[in-house]
Enzyme design. Structure first.
Site, short mmCIF file in Angstrom:
data_model
loop_
_atom_site.label_atom_id
_atom_site.label_comp_id
_atom_site.label_asym_id
_atom_site.label_seq_id
_atom_site.Cartn_x
_atom_site.Cartn_y
_atom_site.Cartn_z
N TYR A 32 0.81 -1.21 0.00
CA TYR A 32 0.00 0.00 0.00
C TYR A 32 0.84 1.26 0.00
CZ TYR A 32 0.98 0.91 4.96
OH TYR A 32 1.60 1.21 6.15
N ARG A 51 7.76 3.77 -5.11
CA ARG A 51 7.85 2.83 -3.99
C ARG A 51 6.75 1.77 -4.08
NH1 ARG A 51 7.82 5.13 2.05
NH2 ARG A 51 5.62 5.44 1.53
N ARG A 99 -8.52 -20.27 -1.19
CA ARG A 99 -7.46 -20.08 -0.19
C ARG A 99 -6.38 -21.16 -0.27
NH1 ARG A 99 -5.70 -21.16 4.87
NH2 ARG A 99 -4.85 -19.37 6.01
N HIS A 101 -1.81 -20.99 0.52
CA HIS A 101 -0.71 -20.05 0.77
C HIS A 101 0.06 -19.70 -0.51
CE1 HIS A 101 -1.67 -20.95 4.86
NE2 HIS A 101 -0.62 -20.31 5.35
N LYS A 146 6.41 -2.00 1.86
CA LYS A 146 5.25 -1.39 2.52
C LYS A 146 4.08 -2.37 2.44
CE LYS A 146 3.26 3.25 3.15
NZ LYS A 146 3.42 3.39 4.59
N GLU A 178 12.94 2.21 13.88
CA GLU A 178 12.03 3.29 13.44
C GLU A 178 10.78 3.26 14.29
OE1 GLU A 178 10.50 2.66 9.45
OE2 GLU A 178 10.24 0.52 9.80
N LEU A 202 11.34 1.06 6.79
CA LEU A 202 10.74 1.54 5.54
C LEU A 202 11.49 2.81 5.12
CD1 LEU A 202 8.33 1.07 3.54
CD2 LEU A 202 7.25 2.97 4.73
N1 PLP Z 1 8.17 3.69 8.67
C1 PLP Z 1 7.00 3.04 8.75
C2 PLP Z 1 6.95 1.71 9.43
C3 PLP Z 1 5.83 3.61 8.21
O1 PLP Z 1 4.66 2.95 8.27
C4 PLP Z 1 5.92 4.89 7.60
C5 PLP Z 1 4.72 5.53 7.02
O2 PLP Z 1 3.61 5.12 7.19
C6 PLP Z 1 7.15 5.53 7.55
C7 PLP Z 1 8.27 4.90 8.08
C8 PLP Z 1 7.29 6.88 6.90
O3 PLP Z 1 7.17 6.77 5.52
P1 PLP Z 1 6.65 7.99 4.62
O4 PLP Z 1 7.51 9.17 4.99
O5 PLP Z 1 6.84 7.54 3.24
O6 PLP Z 1 5.22 8.22 5.01
#
Ligand code: PLP
Length: 284
Positions: A32, A51, A99, A101, A146, A178, A202
């Protein structure tokens, strides 16, 4: 909002339905994006689309439409919903199939959905900063994707919410990774330090904007792993995300960060970030 995108159509929100065997619904088998909208315009949309494609490719989902066509549809959706300030949420799943996997047969078509949501700029948080907690990072080892699978992130955020905090700062042992939905930075002696963009975090689009602003304004940056000890000793701490922009962190586990109020480098980066928004989307 009133409308939603399902594949290549914009339909009424109430008519958008999910198959009970959609793999996103059953397995979280999809990816997403969340894109900010200021003045009815998408901010850093190209980077978000790149991305989105990268995330999808890394789990073997082929997006059936060109990025430019998806972008155009998102623009139409924003216009139809008359969204001025908010977000677009967009996801793709591997599609609906009996369904199992393992991936379904090649003729199963991925399902894209998107919708808009009004969202104000979080002025109070930007001004005063937010409280956070620390929590062990229990997520998988491909946090660079993501993915719709957000259980680790959800549990971390819930723990923060239960303690009246805005965000949970995650760490693997002594290493800070993070936030549950944000990137985290420390400032020490004028240098901005943030985790390198590898499989453990991310790669935030907001992070990229911030690091570019640092480079253009001679603010030194170190992209490297930093420890809980360095976090505790930091002069300033902040987080970034599409929805939170550059948000100062003023409390971690009930202890004040630095002086307990947003620091000068954080404030400078907030101003530079606002400038970039205005460059792309006009005065807000
Ligand atoms: N890290 C995680 C786990 C996130 O879910 C997000 C955004 O939702 C970010 C970092 C920041 O990413 P962005 O600046 O692209 O929103």
């Amino acid at each position: 909002m009133k409308y939603a995108i399902v594949n290549d159509h914009i339909i009424n929100r109430e008519e958008a339905k999910v198959d009970i065997e959609d793999r996103g619904y059953q397995f979280g088998d999809g990816v997403y994006e969340v894109i900010r909208v200021y003045n009815g315009k998408m901010f850093t949309v190209k980077e978000h689309m790149e991305r989105f494609v990268r995330s999808a490719e890394s789990i073997g989902i082929k997006i059936p439409y060109a990025s430019e066509n998806i972008t155009k549809m998102l623009e139409d959706l924003i216009e139809k919903d008359n969204l001025k300030l908010g977000i677009v949420y967009m996801q793709i799943t591997r599609g609906a199939a009996p369904r199992n996997h393992a991936f379904p047969a090649d003729d199963v078509v991925p399902v894209i959905t998107a919708y808009t949501k009004e969202m104000p700029i979080p002025e109070a948080n930007l001004q005063s900063g937010v409280k956070t907690i620390l929590t062990e990072d229990i997520r998988w080892l491909r946090c660079d994707i993501k993915s719709l699978n957000l259980l680790g992130n959800i549990l971390a955020k819930q723990k923060a919410a239960e303690q009246g905090c805005y965000e949970a700062i995650q760490h693997r042992g002594q290493d800070v990774t993070e936030g549950s939905s944000s990137n985290v930075y420390i400032v020490k002696n004028g240098t901005v330090i943030t985790h390198e963009s590898n499989n453990l975090i991310l790669k935030g689009i907001t992070k990229d904007v911030i690091l570019k602003a640092c480079a253009e304004n001679e603010i030194p940056v170190e992209e490297r792993t930093f420890s809980l000890e360095e976090l505790a000793q930091a002069d300033e701490v902040f987080l970034s995300s599409t929805t939170s922009e550059v948000t100062p962190i003023v409390v971690i586990d009930e202890k004040k960060v630095g002086t307990g109020s947003p620091g000068p480098i954080t404030k400078k980066l907030q101003a530079l970030f606002k400038q970039e928004i205005e460059n792309q989307c006009g005065i807000i």
